[in-house]
Motif scaffolding. Structure first.
Motif, PDB file in Angstrom:
ATOM      1  N   ASP A 117     -41.164 -14.542 -12.259  1.00 32.56           N
ATOM      2  CA  ASP A 117     -41.770 -15.683 -11.587  1.00 32.56           C
ATOM      3  C   ASP A 117     -42.727 -16.465 -12.479  1.00 32.56           C
ATOM      4  O   ASP A 117     -43.517 -17.284 -11.993  1.00 32.56           O
ATOM      5  N   ASP A 118     -42.632 -16.232 -13.778  1.00 32.03           N
ATOM      6  CA  ASP A 118     -43.494 -16.933 -14.728  1.00 32.03           C
ATOM      7  C   ASP A 118     -42.776 -18.202 -15.197  1.00 32.03           C
ATOM      8  O   ASP A 118     -41.747 -18.131 -15.879  1.00 32.03           O
ATOM      9  N   ALA A 119     -43.319 -19.338 -14.849  1.00 33.00           N
ATOM     10  CA  ALA A 119     -42.658 -20.611 -15.166  1.00 33.00           C
ATOM     11  C   ALA A 119     -42.629 -20.903 -16.658  1.00 33.00           C
ATOM     12  O   ALA A 119     -41.841 -21.747 -17.110  1.00 33.00           O
ATOM     13  N   SER A 120     -43.464 -20.219 -17.448  1.00 27.41           N
ATOM     14  CA  SER A 120     -43.491 -20.466 -18.890  1.00 27.41           C
ATOM     15  C   SER A 120     -42.426 -19.667 -19.635  1.00 27.41           C
ATOM     16  O   SER A 120     -42.238 -19.856 -20.838  1.00 27.41           O
ATOM     17  N   ILE A 121     -41.715 -18.769 -18.919  1.00 29.92           N
ATOM     18  CA  ILE A 121     -40.691 -17.918 -19.523  1.00 29.92           C
ATOM     19  C   ILE A 121     -39.332 -18.330 -18.988  1.00 29.92           C
ATOM     20  O   ILE A 121     -39.141 -18.436 -17.768  1.00 29.92           O
ATOM     21  N   ALA A 122     -38.366 -18.567 -19.880  1.00 32.44           N
ATOM     22  CA  ALA A 122     -37.026 -18.995 -19.449  1.00 32.44           C
ATOM     23  C   ALA A 122     -35.965 -18.267 -20.257  1.00 32.44           C
ATOM     24  O   ALA A 122     -36.003 -18.266 -21.489  1.00 32.44           O
ATOM     25  N   ALA A 123     -35.025 -17.621 -19.562  1.00 31.02           N
ATOM     26  CA  ALA A 123     -33.866 -17.001 -20.193  1.00 31.02           C
ATOM     27  C   ALA A 123     -32.686 -17.942 -20.023  1.00 31.02           C
ATOM     28  O   ALA A 123     -32.257 -18.213 -18.898  1.00 31.02           O
ATOM     29  N   LEU A 124     -32.158 -18.444 -21.143  1.00 33.24           N
ATOM     30  CA  LEU A 124     -31.152 -19.502 -21.079  1.00 33.24           C
ATOM     31  C   LEU A 124     -29.992 -19.243 -22.032  1.00 33.24           C
ATOM     32  O   LEU A 124     -30.170 -18.632 -23.093  1.00 33.24           O
ATOM     33  N   ARG A 125     -28.832 -19.754 -21.657  1.00 34.14           N
ATOM     34  CA  ARG A 125     -27.724 -19.809 -22.598  1.00 34.14           C
ATOM     35  C   ARG A 125     -27.970 -20.972 -23.545  1.00 34.14           C
ATOM     36  O   ARG A 125     -28.358 -22.062 -23.117  1.00 34.14           O
ATOM     37  N   ILE A 126     -27.766 -20.758 -24.831  1.00 36.74           N
ATOM     38  CA  ILE A 126     -27.972 -21.817 -25.815  1.00 36.74           C
ATOM     39  C   ILE A 126     -26.850 -22.836 -25.694  1.00 36.74           C
ATOM     40  O   ILE A 126     -25.671 -22.492 -25.738  1.00 36.74           O
ATOM     41  N   GLU A 127     -27.220 -24.079 -25.545  1.00 31.66           N
ATOM     42  CA  GLU A 127     -26.242 -25.159 -25.346  1.00 31.66           C
ATOM     43  C   GLU A 127     -26.098 -26.063 -26.566  1.00 31.66           C
ATOM     44  O   GLU A 127     -25.116 -26.794 -26.676  1.00 31.66           O
ATOM     45  N   ALA A 160     -15.055 -17.199 -26.502  1.00 29.76           N
ATOM     46  CA  ALA A 160     -15.311 -15.779 -26.268  1.00 29.76           C
ATOM     47  C   ALA A 160     -16.735 -15.356 -26.602  1.00 29.76           C
ATOM     48  O   ALA A 160     -17.151 -14.254 -26.235  1.00 29.76           O
ATOM     49  N   LEU A 161     -17.485 -16.213 -27.284  1.00 27.94           N
ATOM     50  CA  LEU A 161     -18.840 -15.868 -27.706  1.00 27.94           C
ATOM     51  C   LEU A 161     -19.860 -16.766 -27.016  1.00 27.94           C
ATOM     52  O   LEU A 161     -19.689 -17.987 -26.974  1.00 27.94           O
ATOM     53  N   GLU A 162     -20.901 -16.154 -26.475  1.00 31.21           N
ATOM     54  CA  GLU A 162     -21.948 -16.901 -25.785  1.00 31.21           C
ATOM     55  C   GLU A 162     -23.302 -16.450 -26.325  1.00 31.21           C
ATOM     56  O   GLU A 162     -23.583 -15.252 -26.413  1.00 31.21           O
ATOM     57  N   PHE A 163     -24.136 -17.405 -26.690  1.00 34.79           N
ATOM     58  CA  PHE A 163     -25.445 -17.134 -27.280  1.00 34.79           C
ATOM     59  C   PHE A 163     -26.537 -17.357 -26.233  1.00 34.79           C
ATOM     60  O   PHE A 163     -26.518 -18.354 -25.506  1.00 34.79           O
ATOM     61  N   TYR A 164     -27.509 -16.443 -26.204  1.00 41.46           N
ATOM     62  CA  TYR A 164     -28.603 -16.529 -25.248  1.00 41.46           C
ATOM     63  C   TYR A 164     -29.935 -16.358 -25.964  1.00 41.46           C
ATOM     64  O   TYR A 164     -30.019 -15.739 -27.039  1.00 41.46           O
ATOM     65  N   ALA A 165     -30.965 -16.891 -25.341  1.00 42.04           N
ATOM     66  CA  ALA A 165     -32.313 -16.755 -25.893  1.00 42.04           C
ATOM     67  C   ALA A 165     -33.330 -16.747 -24.769  1.00 42.04           C
ATOM     68  O   ALA A 165     -33.097 -17.315 -23.690  1.00 42.04           O
ATOM     69  N   LEU A 166     -34.463 -16.119 -25.041  1.00 40.87           N
ATOM     70  CA  LEU A 166     -35.607 -16.165 -24.141  1.00 40.87           C
ATOM     71  C   LEU A 166     -36.668 -17.052 -24.780  1.00 40.87           C
ATOM     72  O   LEU A 166     -36.977 -16.905 -25.964  1.00 40.87           O
ATOM     73  N   TYR A 167     -37.181 -17.967 -24.001  1.00 41.66           N
ATOM     74  CA  TYR A 167     -38.183 -18.911 -24.483  1.00 41.66           C
ATOM     75  C   TYR A 167     -39.511 -18.635 -23.793  1.00 41.66           C
ATOM     76  O   TYR A 167     -39.563 -18.463 -22.574  1.00 41.66           O
ATOM     77  N   SER A 168     -40.561 -18.577 -24.587  1.00 42.97           N
ATOM     78  CA  SER A 168     -41.917 -18.481 -24.063  1.00 42.97           C
ATOM     79  C   SER A 168     -42.651 -19.752 -24.445  1.00 42.97           C
ATOM     80  O   SER A 168     -42.825 -20.042 -25.633  1.00 42.97           O
ATOM     81  N   LYS A 169     -43.034 -20.533 -23.430  1.00 44.56           N
ATOM     82  CA  LYS A 169     -43.660 -21.833 -23.669  1.00 44.56           C
ATOM     83  C   LYS A 169     -42.803 -22.680 -24.608  1.00 44.56           C
ATOM     84  O   LYS A 169     -43.284 -23.284 -25.563  1.00 44.56           O
ATOM     85  N   LYS A 170     -41.489 -22.631 -24.345  1.00 52.74           N
ATOM     86  CA  LYS A 170     -40.465 -23.418 -25.050  1.00 52.74           C
ATOM     87  C   LYS A 170     -40.212 -22.943 -26.489  1.00 52.74           C
ATOM     88  O   LYS A 170     -39.475 -23.594 -27.228  1.00 52.74           O
ATOM     89  N   GLU A 171     -40.797 -21.823 -26.898  1.00 55.95           N
ATOM     90  CA  GLU A 171     -40.531 -21.251 -28.212  1.00 55.95           C
ATOM     91  C   GLU A 171     -39.585 -20.063 -28.073  1.00 55.95           C
ATOM     92  O   GLU A 171     -39.801 -19.189 -27.227  1.00 55.95           O
TER      93      GLU A 171
END
Length: 250
Positions: A117-127, A160-171
């Motif tokens: 529930d932390d709005a500054s943290i985002a787990a996203l697929r890299i686009e 077949a390959l998908e890249f993901y990242a976690l961002y903290s304050k957009k970093e």
């Protein structure tokens, strides 16, 4: 344990290595017992993978029938028996790493994370392909590899390959990669930047990937000793050992 699960755990990294070799526009060198994936872009993808059907009696006089270039690569085995281990050692290889082959057959609700529930943290697929060098810098720093971004830019374009990242304050602070085939989802390159470790970031990223990605397929991975407990909390079970052998010093 179902035999098919053990096969799936082994086959996913085998297929990934083959795919990355194709992406690099190289041809694996095959012998009766092995397939070798030499890749000038990636130290991680320079592997000789023993086929599952190898038998100790196939290894005559304690010598492995490997391509000449395999002497500079890493040998990857899955649950070898003592006779095979003896023959590998006789061929001049020593163990430098062992990883747990794990599987998640059915998705479960992940443990509650403080980051959910932390709005500054985002787990996203890299686009955007432009983010791949940043992603790879984190991976190289974590694993001591020297992989080149050109290979991963090509991989980024593969379905077949998908890249993901976690961002903290957009970093970008954590990474993951999944490789999807008809049988399974393979989870790879899970790491966190040094200054952000021990905060639960990698576990949260993995749990978000499991929540959203290909829920109909089992998920496999190769866990280090440090990472095993994290994956067990997410429902993964151990099925065997991946053993990495080398003639080089690491």
């Amino acid at each position: 344990m179902k035999p098919s699960e053990e096969r799936i755990v082994f086959e996913n990294p085998y297929k990934l290595h083959s795919t990355m070799t194709r992406i690099a526009e190289l041809s694996p060198s095959e012998t009766e017992q092995t397939t070798f994936f030499p890749n000038p872009y990636s130290s991680w993808f320079e592997r000789t993978v023993l086929k599952r059907e190898i038998r100790s009696q196939d290894l005559e006089q304690g010598r492995l029938l490997l391509p000449e270039s395999a002497s500079k690569s890493i040998l990857l085995t899955w649950n070898p028996d003592p006779a095979i281990e003896k023959n590998i050692a006789a061929a001049g290889y020593t163990v430098y790493e062992s990883q747990e082959g794990m599987i998640l057959s059915e998705r479960i609700a992940p443990p509650k994370s403080k980051w959910k529930d932390d709005a500054s943290i985002a787990a996203l697929r890299i686009e955007a392909e432009e983010e791949i060098p940043v992603w790879l810098n984190l991976v190289n720093a974590a694993f001591g590899s020297v992989d080149e971004s050109d290979l991963y830019r090509r991989a980024f374009r593969e379905d077949a390959l998908e890249f993901y990242a976690l961002y903290s304050k957009k970093e970008m602070v954590a990474t993951a990669l999944i490789f999807v085939d008809s049988d399974s989802v393979g989870l790879y390159s899970v790491t966190t930047s040094p200054e952000c470790r021990n905060r639960g970031f990698a576990g949260f990223l993995v749990s978000e990937i499991l929540r959203e990605c290909h829920p109909e397929l089992p998920v496999t991975l190769q866990a280090t000793r440090a990472g095993k407990s994290i994956y067990e909390r997410l429902g993964f079970r151990s099925l065997g050992k991946f053993i990495h052998w080398s003639k080089r010093s690491f």
